[in-house]
Design a protein around this motif. Structure first.
Motif, PDB file in Angstrom:
ATOM      1  N   UNK A  18      34.344  24.145  24.470  1.00 38.42           N
ATOM      2  CA  UNK A  18      33.772  24.739  25.671  1.00 38.42           C
ATOM      3  C   UNK A  18      34.232  23.990  26.902  1.00 38.42           C
ATOM      4  N   UNK A  19      34.224  24.666  28.027  1.00 41.67           N
ATOM      5  CA  UNK A  19      34.565  24.062  29.309  1.00 41.67           C
ATOM      6  C   UNK A  19      33.516  24.525  30.305  1.00 41.67           C
ATOM      7  N   UNK A  20      32.762  23.577  30.845  1.00 40.14           N
ATOM      8  CA  UNK A  20      31.702  23.905  31.792  1.00 40.14           C
ATOM      9  C   UNK A  20      32.053  23.442  33.191  1.00 40.14           C
ATOM     10  N   UNK A  21      31.865  24.335  34.171  1.00 40.38           N
ATOM     11  CA  UNK A  21      32.135  23.973  35.568  1.00 40.38           C
ATOM     12  C   UNK A  21      30.993  23.121  36.095  1.00 40.38           C
ATOM     13  N   UNK A  22      31.357  21.997  36.666  1.00 42.45           N
ATOM     14  CA  UNK A  22      30.424  21.082  37.306  1.00 42.45           C
ATOM     15  C   UNK A  22      30.897  20.959  38.753  1.00 42.45           C
ATOM     16  N   UNK A  23      30.119  21.468  39.721  1.00 45.12           N
ATOM     17  CA  UNK A  23      30.590  21.487  41.119  1.00 45.12           C
ATOM     18  C   UNK A  23      31.016  20.128  41.678  1.00 45.12           C
ATOM     19  N   UNK A  24      30.327  19.062  41.310  1.00 40.58           N
ATOM     20  CA  UNK A  24      30.683  17.740  41.842  1.00 40.58           C
ATOM     21  C   UNK A  24      31.398  16.884  40.791  1.00 40.58           C
TER      22      UNK A  24
END
Length: 150
Positions: free
Chosen positions: A78-84
């Protein structure tokens, strides 16, 4: 990738548990769990999904701007977007939390292909039997000789 000194020649076969309790737990016929998925954090999902699809050959089974999943033969990535999101540092002074070891038949050819796909090959290389690369989000991973894994 190995945090041991550069002259360490530990192979997967050498890395067996050392104490009796660890050996008994490692040989237990009833595992507690099965690894279903490992998820990597990143600033963007699309470049990471494309990169890992190219490296592993796994299909991208889901992708949007916040999450992507690649499905492998027995688990998923999985690849999760983390804004910071802040990429890990390399070299890491021994503080990394995990990394992937990928078995390949030709280290240099595999490294060249990974770089074509978007990896970076850092100057700091701590060993001679593996190559450290950084994925597009900066996560270190290692290419290792497949023959060392049996």
């Amino acid at each position: 990738m190995n945090t041991a000194p550069a002259d360490d020649t530990t192979t997967p076969a050498d890395a067996a548990p050392q104490d009796a309790a660890s050996q008994e737990a490692a040989s237990s016929p009833d595992p507690v769990a099965r690894l279903a998925m490992m998820t990597l954090d990143a600033a963007e999902t699309a470049p990471m999904a494309a990169f890992w699809h190219g490296v592993l050959g796994w299909p991208i089974s889901y992708q949007d701007e916040d999450y992507a999943m690649l499905t492998g033969p027995s688990s998923a990535l999985g690849i999760g977007r983390i804004p910071d999101f802040q990429p890990p540092a390399w070299p890491d002074a021994g503080i990394k939390q995990y990394h992937l070891d990928l078995a390949v038949t030709d280290l240099e050819a595999a490294a060249a292909r990974c770089v074509e796909l978007g990896a970076t090959r850092p100057a700091q290389q701590p060993g001679s039997t593996w190559i450290v690369l950084l994925d597009p989000a900066g996560h270190p991973f290692c290419l290792t000789d497949a023959s060392a894994w049996g």
